[in-house]
Design an enzyme around this catalytic site. Structure first.
Site, PDB file in Angstrom:
ATOM      1  N   CYS A   2       0.839  -1.200   0.000  1.00  0.00           N
ATOM      2  CA  CYS A   2       0.000   0.000   0.000  1.00  0.00           C
ATOM      3  C   CYS A   2       0.876   1.253   0.000  1.00  0.00           C
ATOM      4  CB  CYS A   2      -0.956   0.055   1.178  1.00  0.00           C
ATOM      5  SG  CYS A   2      -2.179  -1.261   1.220  1.00  0.00           S
ATOM      6  N   LYS A 591       5.308  -4.668  -4.630  1.00  0.00           N
ATOM      7  CA  LYS A 591       6.767  -4.649  -4.593  1.00  0.00           C
ATOM      8  C   LYS A 591       7.331  -4.766  -3.185  1.00  0.00           C
ATOM      9  CE  LYS A 591      10.863  -3.948  -6.410  1.00  0.00           C
ATOM     10  NZ  LYS A 591      11.471  -4.944  -7.287  1.00  0.00           N
TER      11      LYS A 591
END
Length: 596
Positions: A2, A591
């Protein structure tokens, strides 16, 4: 995971959207924005990527305060109801949150008894409602008191409809603040949002809070006391954030590998890093443990092989989540090496804290020198890969292996009283890779584009490369690729092989070539379609029939794992594009894994 951002100043909505695009690598399941307009919270959110939110915005230039979020879903489906920001049930408080609130069910049940109505399935929605129901009079005390009730990880940015301010909280998830060159204020999950906009920034530490107004930043601890903090200089970003002539960041980042190796060799030849390495006395340790997750774990495994070649102590590698929850025999004679591209990987970070608690010397190999792990470790070694935005790690993995190679050379020089040399080999590797062409992979893309399963075998370092190649294929093509030790072929998984099976055989270590080719022949005799990856063209050709080849250039065996993995990085990329998959945004992945 996030991405969160907050902004106070002119063109608020546009600045928030621009920053969100830089944070999209942290999640792209949904996106949303809240700004203060006429004393009210105005919230817009949508499922899907940031571009969907971008298209919905009608106002771009408000002079106000706002927060925005790009989501990687943990609690609740990827839909508009679960998208952030989340507002209190009276719609006067809005928050964005990165992390996991572990005790949210208990908190939610208590809030429901107090009349709070919930509209999402998320853990995050308890936060604005805890603030709303707090009995404290000042908003900062309401905010801190509510956060003190939370168990878990969080970076929170909060708006109060009656103030043009941002309220921030941090625990185990990164959060940074900067006064921009224009005089406006910004907070974000990653300092890349400040690139070209500021000269310095502040880092919130665990248990710290901040209130940002248009011209001031005030910091607090969990006891409501004002604290002082020092800013850090924003370093130079060595690589462009723009795609340029590339179609995707994954392609761009693979092509940047030679430049990354050049940078790494140059920086490690500097006086500062050379002295750090030389002062890391290997003779003071009786064991070494190397810890990472995902691709960083594969780099850890490669590090184990490289260091074990020269050391007379036990070297072992671990998946960080397993390391944390197994009994570790660690003391002040142990060196623990942690590998993390972001320096914020949740399980690796907690493993680092455990190693420090047990008295080990800790060394972190990271791409992010301002990260939490970099600050906690005794020694920090940069990978010098520059910003890596694609979810699938490519250049960072290569640089992690290069750092282990430099460590090996350093330790070898200490033990055997040799000259500490590494620069020439890395420089030659960079030149070699610059001259490689990968157009030949197009024929393999056509061959494999309809496959649902692929097999890999290898031995020693080649087995690690096989595992990393499989991970890349899984991440961006959704092909179920699996790697096995070549010597285990007859111990079970040969039963899976048939005439429609494709098997890659990686063989870059000469002393294992004959053994590996024997396994190749066994699989071939059962009908497998073999693709042999090797630099030993003449020997392999004379021993193999009906085999397709990926021929590699010859290089130092310590670094052949880099030469052999790049074709699979490109193959994964090309296959992904051929399947109309965006390799930068594979499904279900993000990621920076900052939650367990």
């Amino acid at each position: 995971m996030c991405g969160i951002v907050g902004f106070i100043g002119n063109n608020c909505e546009q600045n928030l959207i621009d920053a969100l695009y830089k944070l999209e690598y942290r999640g792209y399941d949904s996106a949303g924005i809240s700004v203060i307009k006429d004393g009210k919270i105005d919230t817009i959110k949508t499922a899907g990527e940031i571009k969907n939110l971008d298209e919905m915005l009608t106002t771009r230039n408000s002079n106000t305060a706002g927060i925005a979020h790009t989501r990687w879903a943990t609690h609740g489906a990827s839909n508009v109801f679960n998208a952030h920001p989340h507002n209190s049930c009276n719609n006067k408080i809005s928050i964005v949150h990165n992390g996991i609130i572990e005790n949210y069910i208990e908190l939610k049940q208590d809030l429901i008894k107090k009349g709070v109505v919930f509209y999402s399935e998320t853990d995050s929605e308890v936060i604005p409602n805890l603030i709303y129901k707090s009995n404290n009079k000042s908003f900062i005390k309401k905010f801190i008191s509510a956060c003190n009730l939370l168990n878990g990880s969080y970076a929170i940015a909060c708006l109060n409809s009656t103030e043009k301010k941002l309220y921030l909280a941090k625990n185990k998830s990164p959060l940074y603040i900067s006064k921009l060159n224009t005089g406006e204020m910004m907070c974000a999950s990653d300092i890349i949002c400040f690139e070209s906009k500021a000269v310095d920034y502040y880092t919130l530490e665990d248990g710290e809070f901040a209130v940002i107004s248009k011209d001031n930043i005030r910091f607090y601890n969990s006891s409501f006391k004002i604290i002082k903090k020092q800013s850090s200089k924003l370093g130079k970003f060595d690589f462009s954030f723009e795609l340029g002539n590339f179609s995707h960041y994954m392609e761009k980042e693979i092509c940047e590998i030679p430049k990354c190796i050049d940078n790494l060799a140059r920086i490690y030849s500097s006086k500062n890093l050379t002295e750090i390495l030389i002062n890391l006395n290997i003779n003071s340790f009786n064991k070494i443990k190397i810890i990472g997750c995902g691709t960083a774990y594969h780099a850890s495994c490669m590090g184990e092989k490289l260091l074990q070649d020269v050391l007379k102590v036990d070297v072992s590698s671990f998946v960080a989540s397993e390391f944390r929850y197994s009994k570790q025999l660690i003391d002040n004679s142990t060196l623990c090496i942690f590998v993390s591209q972001s320096g914020e990987t949740a399980d690796t970070l907690e493993a680092l804290k455990l190693a420090i608690e047990l008295g080990a010397t800790t060394l972190v190999i990271t791409n992010t020198m301002h990260s939490t792990m970099a600050k906690l470790a005794h020694v920090v070694l940069p990978t010098c890969a520059g910003v890596e935005k694609s979810v699938a790690s490519t250049k960072a993995y290569v640089c992690q292996i290069c750092v282990f190679y430099i460590l090996k050379r350093c330790f070898d020089s200490q033990i055997n009283k040799k000259c500490f040399d590494f620069y020439e080999n890395l420089e030659n590797l960079s030149v070699l890779l610059k001259n490689q062409k990968y157009d030949y992979l197009d024929s393999f893309v056509k061959l494999l584009s309809d496959e649902n399963e692929l097999y890999f075998i290898g031995r020693d370092k080649d087995l690690i490369s096989s595992n990393e190649a499989c991970l890349k294929l899984k991440e961006v093509t959704y092909i179920n690729a699996n790697a096995y030790p070549a010597g285990e072929l007859k111990h079970g998984f040969l039963a899976l092989i048939n005439q429609s099976s494709y098997m890659f055989v990686i063989a870059t270590e000469h002393h294992l070539l004959e053994k590996t080719l024997n396994a190749l022949k066994e699989a071939s005799s059962r009908g497998a379609n073999i693709i042999l990856v090797t630099q030993f063209k003449n020997e392999a050709s004379s021993m193999c029939e009906n085999v397709k080849f990926i021929y590699l250039p010859c290089f130092d065996e310590d670094l052949m794992s880099i030469v052999s993995i790049i074709p699979f990085q490109f193959l994964s990329y090309k296959l992904s594009v051929s399947k109309n998959i965006n390799p930068d945004k594979p499904r279900n992945l993000a990621k920076s894994v900052t939650v367990e």
